[in-house]
Design an enzyme around this catalytic site. Structure first.
Site, PDB file in Angstrom:
ATOM      1  N   SER A 140       3.933   2.197   8.357  1.00 43.02           N
ATOM      2  CA  SER A 140       3.671   1.226   7.298  1.00 43.02           C
ATOM      3  C   SER A 140       4.950   0.910   6.555  1.00 43.02           C
ATOM      4  O   SER A 140       5.629   1.817   6.077  1.00 43.02           O
ATOM      5  CB  SER A 140       2.650   1.782   6.308  1.00 43.02           C
ATOM      6  N   ASP A 147       1.152  -7.762   2.093  1.00 39.99           N
ATOM      7  CA  ASP A 147       1.240  -6.315   1.866  1.00 39.99           C
ATOM      8  C   ASP A 147       2.694  -5.838   1.734  1.00 39.99           C
ATOM      9  O   ASP A 147       3.232  -5.192   2.627  1.00 39.99           O
ATOM     10  CB  ASP A 147       0.527  -5.590   3.017  1.00 39.99           C
ATOM     11  N   HIS A 188       0.817  -1.217   0.000  1.00 39.81           N
ATOM     12  CA  HIS A 188       0.000   0.000   0.000  1.00 39.81           C
ATOM     13  C   HIS A 188       0.853   1.271   0.000  1.00 39.81           C
ATOM     14  O   HIS A 188       0.344   2.340  -0.302  1.00 39.81           O
ATOM     15  CB  HIS A 188      -1.069  -0.012   1.102  1.00 39.81           C
TER      16      HIS A 188
HETATM   17  N1  ARG Z   1      -4.653   0.411   7.184  1.00 40.43           N
HETATM   18  C1  ARG Z   1      -3.361   0.421   6.568  1.00 40.43           C
HETATM   19  C2  ARG Z   1      -2.543   1.578   7.068  1.00 40.43           C
HETATM   20  O1  ARG Z   1      -3.013   2.661   7.231  1.00 40.43           O
HETATM   21  C3  ARG Z   1      -3.449   0.578   5.091  1.00 40.43           C
HETATM   22  C4  ARG Z   1      -4.032  -0.555   4.412  1.00 40.43           C
HETATM   23  C5  ARG Z   1      -4.277  -0.270   2.963  1.00 40.43           C
HETATM   24  N2  ARG Z   1      -5.282  -1.190   2.478  1.00 40.43           N
HETATM   25  C6  ARG Z   1      -6.539  -0.853   2.149  1.00 40.43           C
HETATM   26  N3  ARG Z   1      -7.407  -1.799   1.974  1.00 40.43           N
HETATM   27  N4  ARG Z   1      -6.933   0.404   1.996  1.00 40.43           N
HETATM   28  O2  ARG Z   1      -1.351   1.444   7.250  1.00 40.43           O
END
Ligand code: ARG
Length: 716
Positions: free
Chosen positions: A651, A221, A86
């Site tokens: 992330s 991811d 992501h």
């Molecule tokens: N929740 C994750 C974060 O903010 C991002 C995941 C991205 N995936 C998604 N389905 N939008 O680090």
């Protein structure tokens, strides 16, 4: 400031032998002083200098700030960078076309010449950290609150210029403890960044928005990039003559596996937390601001989804914007739910009660809470103005385009400056280049109508711009129809409704034409209303609350001298340490710390876009062709959880064992602790990580790119 150090020092002495909550995003420079003994007790095997040092290579040399919003880690001697899927998403989508659709199909460069440069990307590596608190606080003496930001900017400018003099480095100063401390970070920034590989998004985004922010998770991811430098190993703009960067340190990769209770630490760039928030701020978020953000984002998401479902090219164009709006749409739903469930407001009230007792005899702190109360009471009636401007009015794509001409108007009207006007037009042209590529007028029109109607209903009438009356003169039996008809008129007549007419305007600009444009008129009316009536209220609030927040944090430290405090996240380099830990999300339910490919197969649903899987992965699962990456029981590990303290911005951060080997990469938080940016809940707060063995399996077996794995330093 001296007092603060004394408190921190004393606290660390008291805490050093006990092992408690693994809360805390620590500044690497201070680890040796405050955390090191505790880290060792928990299982760290490295020396303090191996974590952070300026005179020898240390872990910090392998950690990169990725594109200003994520973290990555260097995992080979040739500048190979691992981060989340992501985090690479925008670049991967931008490099995709219907014919060469690497977002959907995945991609692995067969050699370095096949790696793909994406303009605009960068990574920054911290060279050193310096405590500049005394200098900054000295410079702020006698400066009143409303002038503080400007004075800080001036002080920072001097300090950063001094810090990088005679080098190619960059520097920035970060405020800590709400302005009780300041740290300077010196970076080396690289801009020739190339995509090395990515799994298909059915793997890299498996579970999509349905599973986002939740455990148990089954997402691969990750994506991979490479840093390129010139022949002297220094940053250089993109060139085919550039060569892979040779890092001072790269993380070895461990295939040894993990088990409950194992030491785990994460180093990265957490974005924002608000752990010292007042109870009033929580109440405002829960009651007003969060539900409004969710509602306004929902409008955009629904309209975009309709477009994306129609054809692949349009889906590729909107994917990245959709994902980022959806991510924080769900974040705010979860945060609100958990703030309520975990009774965070009551908890904050209780702490404020203790603070009030402590402060009652101390002039420095006596009025903090009553001043906060007053500031919130004055601000509350206007609290949705900013949300409606940012997430509402300017969330409409065409409005955003029209607003990019504000600097042009001010250059012509207020300054009568033709050079500035020309520059403003060029800037508007540049920023909207990409915007028009993903601009879908009919979806945008629907969005506008709904945003206006919600504004009308949610914002008190006496705060509406006069222009609302003009809008309501549109034909229609109901307000809904009036807003729809008004939006239809705007999209039919505005010069911004397609790229060609926008460019024609830029080539032949006219203030008169702009000021008679219906989209410009509307945006200008809302923006001016905000600027002239509400911006001052927001500034007053900020100026009133900031010194109280500063005093509150300082007071809490004095009140709890036995506790080691850490500053809120602010996109600066931090380290958090803890362990692999399962949890019980609710009565009679236990969540294990590890997921496996079995779970991917359980969730797999070819009918659901978010739960598809490539045929080859299904085949590998059937034949159990997991190579050396399987668990002792023969299953393929996918993700695991730790109790580390992270937030957005972390992330892509490396999860490391006690020896500093890579065991996974952090990619999310869990639903039961979505209030975590405000309070760290020991019982529920977990970090969700991709297991490094899954990453290697996906590269080696699914991607058939073992040469990339061979570049790494594997420990088994
Ligand atoms: N929740 C994750 C974060 O903010 C991002 C995941 C991205 N995936 C998604 N389905 N939008 O680090």
């Amino acid at each position: 400031m001296k007092k603060l150090y004394a408190i921190l020092l004393m606290a660390s002495v008291l805490l050093s032998s006990t092992s408690k909550a693994d809360e805390g995003m620590w500044i690497p420079l201070l680890l040796k002083k405050y955390n090191y003994e505790q880290m060792k007790a928990k299982g760290l095997k490295l020396s303090a200098e191996q974590l952070y040092d300026v005179n020898q290579n240390s872990l910090k040399d392998a950690i990169v700030w990725f594109n200003g919003g994520c973290t990555g880690e260097i995992i080979s001697s040739e500048g190979l960078v691992l981060t989340n899927h992501h985090c690479g998403y925008d670049a991967i989508a931008a490099l995709s076309t219907k014919e060469d659709n690497i977002l959907d199909n995945g991609f692995w460069a067969k050699d370095k010449t096949a790696e793909r440069y994406k303009p605009g990307m960068f990574v920054s590596i911290v060279q050193r950290i310096e405590d500049v608190s005394d200098k900054v606080i000295e410079g702020l003496k006698g400066v009143e609150e409303s002038k503080r930001a400007a004075k800080l900017a001036e002080i920072f400018k001097g300090l950063t210029a001094e810090a990088v003099k005679g080098t190619h480095y960059e520097a920035s100063v970060r405020e800590m403890f709400k302005g009780n401390a300041y740290y300077l970070f010196v970076f080396e920034k690289f801009t020739d960044i190339r995509l090395v590989g990515t799994p298909p998004q059915s793997v890299g985004k498996f579970g999509g928005d349905a599973d986002n922010w939740m455990w148990p998770r089954h997402t691969g991811d990750f994506s991979m990039f490479r840093i390129y430098a010139n022949k002297e190993n220094k940053p250089a703009s993109y060139s085919t003559a550039n060569v892979p960067y040779r890092p001072k340190h790269h993380l070895p990769v461990s295939l040894k596996g993990i088990k409950e209770g194992d030491y785990a630490m994460i180093m990265g760039f957490p974005g924002r937390t608000n752990r010292y928030e007042f109870s009033q701020g929580i109440d405002l978020a829960v009651q007003k601001v969060n539900p409004t953000i969710v509602k306004l984002r929902d409008i955009r998401l629904k309209a975009w989804k309709e477009v994306m479902e129609k054809n692949v090219s349009d889906r590729l164009l909107l994917s990245s914007d959709y994902a980022s709006v959806a991510n924080y749409w769900k974040y705010f739903i979860g945060q609100t739910e958990q703030l309520k469930r975990l009774k965070v407001y009551d908890y904050k009230k209780e702490l404020e009660g203790k603070f009030a007792d402590f402060a009652s005899t101390k002039p420095e702190y006596q009025n903090v809470l009553s001043n906060v109360e007053k500031a919130y009471a004055a601000y509350r009636p206007y609290a949705l103005q900013r949300t409606y401007l940012g997430e509402g009015i300017l969330g409409v794509t065409m409005n955003g385009i029209a607003s990019s001409l504000f600097p042009y108007v001010s250059a012509v009207k207020e300054k009568n400056d033709t050079a500035a006007a020309r520059k403003a037009l060029a800037a508007a042209r540049a920023v909207n280049e990409e915007t028009y590529a993903a601009f879908f007028a009919s979806a945008d029109q629907k969005i506008l109508a709904q945003i206006l109607e919600n504004y009308y209903n949610d914002i008190p009438a006496d705060q509406h711009p006069e222009f609302m009356k003009t809008i309501l003169k549109s034909k229609g039996k109901t307000n809904t129809e009036k807003f729809q008809n008004y939006a239809a008129m705007v999209y039919k007549k505005s010069l911004f409704n397609n790229k060609a007419s926008f460019e024609a305007f830029l080539n032949n600009p006219s203030l008169k034409k702009l000021e008679s444009d219906p989209c410009y008129q509307m945006v200008n009316a809302f923006y001016t209303n905000y600027l002239t009536k509400f911006k001052s209220k927001i500034d007053e609030f900020n100026n009133a609350i900031a010194p109280e927040g500063r005093a509150y944090v300082r007071g809490l430290m004095e009140m709890m001298p036995y506790k080691t405090f850490y500053p809120d996240a602010n996109s600066s380099l931090r380290l958090t340490y803890g362990s692999v830990q399962s949890y019980d999300p609710k009565d009679a339910v236990h969540f294990d710390y590890q997921t496996t490919l079995d779970g991917v197969m359980e969730k797999y649903n070819p009918e659901d876009f978010e739960f598809q899987a490539p045929q080859k992965l299904l085949d590998l699962y059937k034949s159990k062709d997991f190579g050396r990456y399987a668990l002792p029981n023969g299953k393929m590990p996918v993700a695991f959880i730790t109790n580390n303290d992270i937030t957005g911005g972390n992330s892509g951060s490396p999860v490391m064992d006690g020896e500093g080997n890579l065991i996974g990469l952090a990619f999310d938080g869990n639903w039961e602790a979505m209030s975590g940016d405000i309070v760290f809940d020991e019982k529920y707060k977990r970090t969700i990580n991709v297991d490094i063995r899954y990453v290697l399996f996906l590269i080696d077996k699914l991607g058939a790119a073992p040469h990339i794995v061979n570049e790494m330093s594997i420990r088994q």
